[in-house]
Design an enzyme around this catalytic site. Structure first.
Site, PDB file in Angstrom:
ATOM      1  N   GLU A 109       3.554   6.428  -4.699  1.00 28.88           N
ATOM      2  CA  GLU A 109       4.217   5.403  -3.890  1.00 28.88           C
ATOM      3  C   GLU A 109       5.710   5.403  -4.230  1.00 28.88           C
ATOM      4  O   GLU A 109       6.098   5.789  -5.330  1.00 28.88           O
ATOM      5  CB  GLU A 109       3.516   4.092  -4.296  1.00 28.88           C
ATOM      6  N   ASP A 110       6.541   4.994  -3.275  1.00 28.22           N
ATOM      7  CA  ASP A 110       7.968   4.905  -3.592  1.00 28.22           C
ATOM      8  C   ASP A 110       8.282   3.641  -4.391  1.00 28.22           C
ATOM      9  O   ASP A 110       8.978   3.674  -5.393  1.00 28.22           O
ATOM     10  CB  ASP A 110       8.835   4.999  -2.320  1.00 28.22           C
ATOM     11  N   ASP A 113       6.246  -3.506  -3.998  1.00 26.62           N
ATOM     12  CA  ASP A 113       6.911  -4.778  -3.740  1.00 26.62           C
ATOM     13  C   ASP A 113       5.856  -5.876  -3.789  1.00 26.62           C
ATOM     14  O   ASP A 113       5.551  -6.395  -4.848  1.00 26.62           O
ATOM     15  CB  ASP A 113       7.629  -4.684  -2.390  1.00 26.62           C
ATOM     16  N   PHE A 163      16.851  -5.442  -2.358  1.00 25.57           N
ATOM     17  CA  PHE A 163      16.471  -4.389  -1.420  1.00 25.57           C
ATOM     18  C   PHE A 163      17.242  -3.115  -1.758  1.00 25.57           C
ATOM     19  O   PHE A 163      18.462  -3.085  -1.719  1.00 25.57           O
ATOM     20  CB  PHE A 163      16.716  -4.812   0.028  1.00 25.57           C
ATOM     21  N   ARG A 176      17.429   7.723   3.185  1.00 23.72           N
ATOM     22  CA  ARG A 176      16.415   8.386   2.356  1.00 23.72           C
ATOM     23  C   ARG A 176      16.998   9.585   1.612  1.00 23.72           C
ATOM     24  O   ARG A 176      16.478   9.997   0.581  1.00 23.72           O
ATOM     25  CB  ARG A 176      15.255   8.883   3.227  1.00 23.72           C
TER      26      ARG A 176
HETATM   27  P1  IMP Z   1       4.451  -3.638  -0.399  1.00 23.87           P
HETATM   28  O1  IMP Z   1       3.218  -3.421   0.418  1.00 23.87           O
HETATM   29  O2  IMP Z   1       5.061  -5.003  -0.184  1.00 23.87           O
HETATM   30  O3  IMP Z   1       4.259  -3.336  -1.880  1.00 23.87           O
HETATM   31  O4  IMP Z   1       5.557  -2.689   0.189  1.00 23.87           O
HETATM   32  C1  IMP Z   1       5.575  -1.365  -0.069  1.00 23.87           C
HETATM   33  C2  IMP Z   1       6.438  -0.607   0.918  1.00 23.87           C
HETATM   34  O5  IMP Z   1       7.513  -1.404   1.449  1.00 23.87           O
HETATM   35  C3  IMP Z   1       7.116   0.542   0.200  1.00 23.87           C
HETATM   36  O6  IMP Z   1       6.312   1.686   0.235  1.00 23.87           O
HETATM   37  C4  IMP Z   1       8.424   0.681   0.950  1.00 23.87           C
HETATM   38  O7  IMP Z   1       8.266   1.546   2.062  1.00 23.87           O
HETATM   39  C5  IMP Z   1       8.742  -0.705   1.454  1.00 23.87           C
HETATM   40  N1  IMP Z   1       9.717  -1.392   0.569  1.00 23.87           N
HETATM   41  C6  IMP Z   1       9.490  -2.411  -0.283  1.00 23.87           C
HETATM   42  N2  IMP Z   1      10.603  -2.793  -0.937  1.00 23.87           N
HETATM   43  C7  IMP Z   1      11.583  -1.969  -0.487  1.00 23.87           C
HETATM   44  C8  IMP Z   1      12.986  -1.840  -0.807  1.00 23.87           C
HETATM   45  O8  IMP Z   1      13.586  -2.542  -1.647  1.00 23.87           O
HETATM   46  N3  IMP Z   1      13.653  -0.852  -0.137  1.00 23.87           N
HETATM   47  C9  IMP Z   1      13.061  -0.029   0.782  1.00 23.87           C
HETATM   48  N4  IMP Z   1      11.764  -0.123   1.108  1.00 23.87           N
HETATM   49  C10 IMP Z   1      11.025  -1.076   0.471  1.00 23.87           C
HETATM   50 MG    MG Z   2       9.952   2.080   4.041  1.00 27.66          MG
END
Ligand code: IMP
Ligand code: MG
Length: 190
Positions: A109-110, A113, A163, A176
């Site tokens: 995963e990147d 959040d 962010f 990216r």
């Molecule tokens: P989650 O489901 O809320 O954990 O969100 C995960 C996805 O949201 C990540 O795989 C990212 O693609 C995107 N995301 C969450 N925070 C950021 C951020 O700070 N910058 C860019 N993308 C984010």
């Molecule tokens: Mg994204």
């Protein structure tokens, strides 16, 4: 004034959070750790990247893993689109190409959040009878969460609740390609 103006909004990189050299050093450490952790295990190792954000991290990570039989696969899920808040809705746009049955899977995963994307995918893959599933995330956001996170075995960096963009992470599909991690600032354009 720096940055770019799109739809009346000025986007600029407020500051660099993690320089490219630090990222590269940390990815090498993670690769070495993963190589050692699976060294005595003969089950196939499949590295599964979550498109599209994990692509840059995963490309570097797999080259830091020493294992001749490693294979890769990808799964595509919905992202934030042009927003900076999680919608809480996860949609599969592209499923895995290969079966994970009997294999050790590392989900890449990147950023974690809310953790919603991860919890959903972990459940989906676990139901397909892999030998094991572990999670490797480039970033972990330091923030309160309503739902407890599943265990995350490999984390590149813990970051503050801001962010971020770069090294695979986007805002509306952009940034990216930055080799470092930055904090994005959005202001009304004059
Ligand atoms: P989650 O489901 O809320 O954990 O969100 C995960 C996805 O949201 C990540 O795989 C990212 O693609 C995107 N995301 C969450 N925070 C950021 C951020 O700070 N910058 C860019 N993308 C984010
Ligand atoms: Mg994204």
């Amino acid at each position: 004034m720096s940055g770019i103006v799109i739809d009346g909004q000025r986007e600029s990189i407020e500051r660099e959070l993690i320089p490219a050299e630090r990222i590269q050093a940390r990815v090498r450490e993670l690769g070495a750790k993963i190589s050692a952790d699976y060294a005595g295990d003969n089950a196939p190792l499949i590295i599964v990247g979550i498109l599209r954000g994990a692509v840059v991290f995963m490309a570097d990570l797999i080259r830091a893993i020493d294992r001749p039989t490693l294979t890769i696969d990808f799964i595509a899920v919905s992202s934030y689109g042009a927003s900076t808040k999680s919608s809480g809705v996860v949609r599969i746009f592209k499923d895995l190409n290969e079966s994970v049955e009997g294999a050790n899977v590392i989900l890449v995963e990147d950023i974690i959040d809310s953790g919603l994307t991860l919890a959903y995918l972990l459940d989906l893959i676990s139901r397909r009878n892999p030998a094991s599933v572990r999670i490797c995330s480039f970033l972990m956001k330091d923030r309160p969460r309503e739902n407890p996170l599943p265990p995350v075995d490999y984390i590149g960096f813990d970051i503050p609740d801001e962010f971020v963009i770069g090294y695979g992470l986007d805002y509306a599909g952009r940034y990216r390609n930055l080799p470092y991690l930055g904090v994005l600032s959005l202001t009304a354009a004059e």
